[in-house]
Design a protein around this motif. Structure first.
Motif, PDB file in Angstrom:
ATOM      1  N   LYS A  13      31.632  42.930  34.757  1.00 59.24           N
ATOM      2  CA  LYS A  13      31.100  42.574  36.289  1.00 59.24           C
ATOM      3  C   LYS A  13      31.145  41.355  36.657  1.00 59.24           C
ATOM      4  N   GLY A  14      31.378  40.172  35.631  1.00 61.90           N
ATOM      5  CA  GLY A  14      31.587  39.065  35.790  1.00 61.90           C
ATOM      6  C   GLY A  14      30.547  38.306  36.834  1.00 61.90           C
ATOM      7  N   THR A  15      29.251  38.434  36.116  1.00 64.20           N
ATOM      8  CA  THR A  15      28.049  37.777  36.724  1.00 64.20           C
ATOM      9  C   THR A  15      28.017  36.523  36.949  1.00 64.20           C
ATOM     10  N   ARG A  16      28.910  35.712  36.198  1.00 64.34           N
ATOM     11  CA  ARG A  16      29.099  34.158  36.404  1.00 64.34           C
ATOM     12  C   ARG A  16      29.692  34.007  37.718  1.00 64.34           C
ATOM     13  N   MET A  17      30.329  35.039  38.485  1.00 64.81           N
ATOM     14  CA  MET A  17      31.130  34.751  39.743  1.00 64.81           C
ATOM     15  C   MET A  17      30.047  34.603  40.640  1.00 64.81           C
ATOM     16  N   LYS A  18      29.061  35.420  40.620  1.00 61.08           N
ATOM     17  CA  LYS A  18      27.917  35.472  41.595  1.00 61.08           C
ATOM     18  C   LYS A  18      28.455  36.003  42.895  1.00 61.08           C
ATOM     19  N   LYS A  20      29.905  40.058  44.924  1.00 54.67           N
ATOM     20  CA  LYS A  20      29.688  41.307  45.038  1.00 54.67           C
ATOM     21  C   LYS A  20      31.063  42.062  44.602  1.00 54.67           C
ATOM     22  N   LEU A  21      31.993  41.183  44.823  1.00 54.92           N
ATOM     23  CA  LEU A  21      33.387  41.622  44.174  1.00 54.92           C
ATOM     24  C   LEU A  21      33.474  41.374  42.572  1.00 54.92           C
ATOM     25  N   TYR A  22      34.144  42.539  42.094  1.00 55.10           N
ATOM     26  CA  TYR A  22      34.085  42.569  40.430  1.00 55.10           C
ATOM     27  C   TYR A  22      34.849  41.391  40.004  1.00 55.10           C
ATOM     28  N   LYS A  23      34.756  40.782  38.905  1.00 58.56           N
ATOM     29  CA  LYS A  23      35.383  39.455  38.633  1.00 58.56           C
ATOM     30  C   LYS A  23      36.964  39.573  38.709  1.00 58.56           C
ATOM     31  N   VAL A  24      37.362  40.626  37.986  1.00 57.14           N
ATOM     32  CA  VAL A  24      38.954  40.704  37.942  1.00 57.14           C
ATOM     33  C   VAL A  24      39.616  40.992  39.145  1.00 57.14           C
ATOM     34  N   LEU A  25      38.839  41.176  40.439  1.00 50.51           N
ATOM     35  CA  LEU A  25      39.300  41.297  41.637  1.00 50.51           C
ATOM     36  C   LEU A  25      39.741  40.242  42.538  1.00 50.51           C
ATOM     37  N   HIS A  26      38.837  39.093  42.061  1.00 51.30           N
ATOM     38  CA  HIS A  26      38.901  37.858  42.698  1.00 51.30           C
ATOM     39  C   HIS A  26      40.403  37.404  42.706  1.00 51.30           C
ATOM     40  N   ARG A  27      40.829  36.896  43.854  1.00 51.86           N
ATOM     41  CA  ARG A  27      42.166  36.526  44.128  1.00 51.86           C
ATOM     42  C   ARG A  27      42.775  35.058  43.759  1.00 51.86           C
ATOM     43  N   LEU A  28      43.833  34.904  43.674  1.00 49.31           N
ATOM     44  CA  LEU A  28      44.670  33.687  43.491  1.00 49.31           C
ATOM     45  C   LEU A  28      46.154  33.677  44.004  1.00 49.31           C
ATOM     46  N   MET A 225      43.658  29.683  30.149  1.00 51.30           N
ATOM     47  CA  MET A 225      42.475  29.488  30.709  1.00 51.30           C
ATOM     48  C   MET A 225      41.874  30.801  31.130  1.00 51.30           C
ATOM     49  N   GLY A 226      40.561  31.034  30.932  1.00 52.86           N
ATOM     50  CA  GLY A 226      39.767  32.008  31.350  1.00 52.86           C
ATOM     51  C   GLY A 226      39.198  31.727  32.507  1.00 52.86           C
ATOM     52  N   VAL A 227      38.819  32.686  33.356  1.00 57.62           N
ATOM     53  CA  VAL A 227      38.223  32.298  34.486  1.00 57.62           C
ATOM     54  C   VAL A 227      36.999  33.125  34.741  1.00 57.62           C
ATOM     55  N   ASN A 228      35.702  32.531  34.508  1.00 55.02           N
ATOM     56  CA  ASN A 228      34.428  32.976  34.475  1.00 55.02           C
ATOM     57  C   ASN A 228      33.736  32.604  35.810  1.00 55.02           C
TER      58      ASN A 228
END
Ligand code: UD1
Ligand code: CA
Length: 458
Positions: A13-18, A20-28, A225-228
């Protein structure tokens, strides 16, 4: 036959991202984290790619489509449990399986290739991809014995103070002998600080079975680098941006200030283009050779041909032909096609319109739902009145016409080629070839009126 497989872990889920979007769907840089991972995996010639989805499964599948197979992890019981979900798809295969996390977006296919080659060479049951950092907080640590041989991986939360001092970390990428991997996964437990089934525990199990454990240390920690959380996301974005900009510079593109220039990963740019600070090039944008992209311009999903000049403007889903220019402070909205050598000056908005070669729209003008021919002069402050409150209508203006300043062209309307519209006209009837249309109140002058004004001056 020995197969080459990859499992991408993307169920967390990626709780540390705080978010609503699931972690791996955050964009860069224009793509989701998990898409970056898959894109690099695809370059490494893999036979089977399985993505483990759980939280936000549908959204992840929508993002990646049929480029990968999927296995669902209903409950997020840990990375080891996640990998086990691929057993139905991969369990019976001979060969090598690489595991990679969906939250490590900076890995390159080059590193994956190196890992496979090293693993093959060592004939190991597993090769762990490791790296070295002064700040290993949050990562699993690589525990080696006195001879330097890898014994196990210990997670941050389970590590003793001595183990926490280890600076060699687990990047979360591994190449496994496929059958050994799935056999060992059935033996892991969740008896640890997080109550999770750790994939990292497989290492110790294989070790105890007397199998060969290898570690391949990469020299660039940042790539691993891991993105948490969002701090890491911004750092990863910065690193990827640097990588993208430098590769363009090597291809002959000039950046006045690469640190403040934001270019998505799929954007293509021709040589001798100059890019000023604050420019953002997004999505599937293609820029030709010798263009000038002035400060703070934003160009999204658009194509610019050669020698186009953009000054502080926004361009969305549009195309500008060779030698055309726009700005400052103008806006191309979707579906605009700007012809060769067209000049669009300041405060010009164009939407869903075609503008023919050599036409000039210099100042303060709105062109919506229109087809303009070649070599037309559109004066200052012209409005293409395209909306009647319910529907949009079209205006057509033929070649070599002249539209005087401050005119309103009320659509639907046909203005023939070689015609002339007088300044200040509101036109709602078609105009024929060689005609002049004038539609405004005649001027009346009242002699001596100024002297009747209460505030008159001598
Ligand atoms: C993991 C590793 C750690 C390594 C780090 C590198 C474990 C136990 N730890 O830690 O040694 O240094 O990655 O970045 O493997 N996921 C699932 N299902 C789950 C749990 C996680 O699919 O039940 C996915 C997550 O979506 C994520 C990936 O697995 O993409 C890694 O999980 P995460 O919780 O981020 O692990 P880390 O704590 O970073
Ligand atoms: Ca992680």
């Amino acid at each position: 036959m020995a197969t080459k497989n990859t499992i991408i872990l993307a169920a967390g889920k990626g709780t540390r991202m705080k978010s609503k979007l699931y972690k791996v769907l955050h964009r860069l840089c224009g793509k989701t984290m998990v898409d970056h991972v898959l894109t690099e995996v695809e370059k490494a010639n893999i036979d089977n790619v399985v993505t483990i989805v759980g939280h936000g499964a549908e959204a992840v599948e929508e993002n990646l489509g049929d480029r990968t197979k999927y296995a669902v992890q209903e409950e997020q019981l840990g990375t080891g449990h996640a990998v086990l979900q691929a057993e139905d798809l991969l369990g019976n295969l001979e060969g090598t399986t690489m595991v990679v996390s969906g939250d490590t977006p900076l890995f390159t296919a080059h590193t994956f290739d190196n890992l496979f080659a090293y693993h093959q060479n060592k004939k190991a049951a597993v090769t762990i991809l490791t790296s070295q950092t002064d700040n290993p907080t949050g990562y699993g640590r690589i525990v080696r014995n006195d001879l330097g041989i890898v014994e196990r991986i210990v997670e941050q939360k389970d590590a003793t103070p001595e183990e926490q001092a280890i600076t060699e970390i687990n990047t979360g990428v591994y190449a496994f002998d496929n059958k050994s991997l799935f056999a060992a996964l059935h033996e892991i437990s969740n008896d640890n600080a997080q109550g999770e089934y750790y994939l990292t525990d497989v290492i110790e199990i294989l070790k105890k079975q007397g199998k060969t454990i290898a570690a391949f240390k990469m020299d660039n920690f940042y790539e691993s680098m891991g993105v948490n959380d969002r701090v890491a996301l911004s750092k990863a974005t910065k690193i990827m941006q640097q990588r993208i900009n430098e590769s363009h510079m090597k291809d002959g593109i000039s950046f006045v200030d690469p640190d403040s220039t934001y270019i998505d990963v799929d954007v293509k740019i021709g040589a001798d283009t100059v890019i000023e600070p604050g420019v953002q090039l997004k999505g599937q944008t293609v820029i030709g050779e010798g263009c000038y992209l002035g400060a703070h311009s934003e160009i999204v999903d658009s194509t610019l041909h050669d020698n186009v000049k953009v000054t502080s403007s926004m361009i969305e889903n549009s195309e500008m032909m060779t030698g055309s220019d726009i700005g400052p402070n103008s806006h191309l909205r979707p579906d605009s096609l700007i012809g060769e050598g067209v000049h669009l000056g300041n405060f010009v908005e164009v939407k869903k319109s075609t503008i023919g070669a050599g036409t000039k729209v210099g100042h303060l003008t709105y062109v919506g739902n229109a087809k303009l021919g070649k070599n037309i002069n559109v004066g200052c402050g012209v409005v293409f009145v395209n909306y009647d409150g319910a529907k949009k209508h079209e205006t057509v203006v033929g070649d070599d016409s002249f539209i005087g300043s401050n005119s309103n062209l009320i659509a639907p309307l046909n203005v023939a080629d070689h015609s002339f519209i007088a300044a200040g006209s509101t036109i709602n009837k078609d105009v024929e070839k060689y005609d002049m249309a004038i539609a405004r109140e005649r001027q009346t002058n009242k002699p001596g009126y100024y002297k009747k004004l209460p505030y008159q001056k001598d």
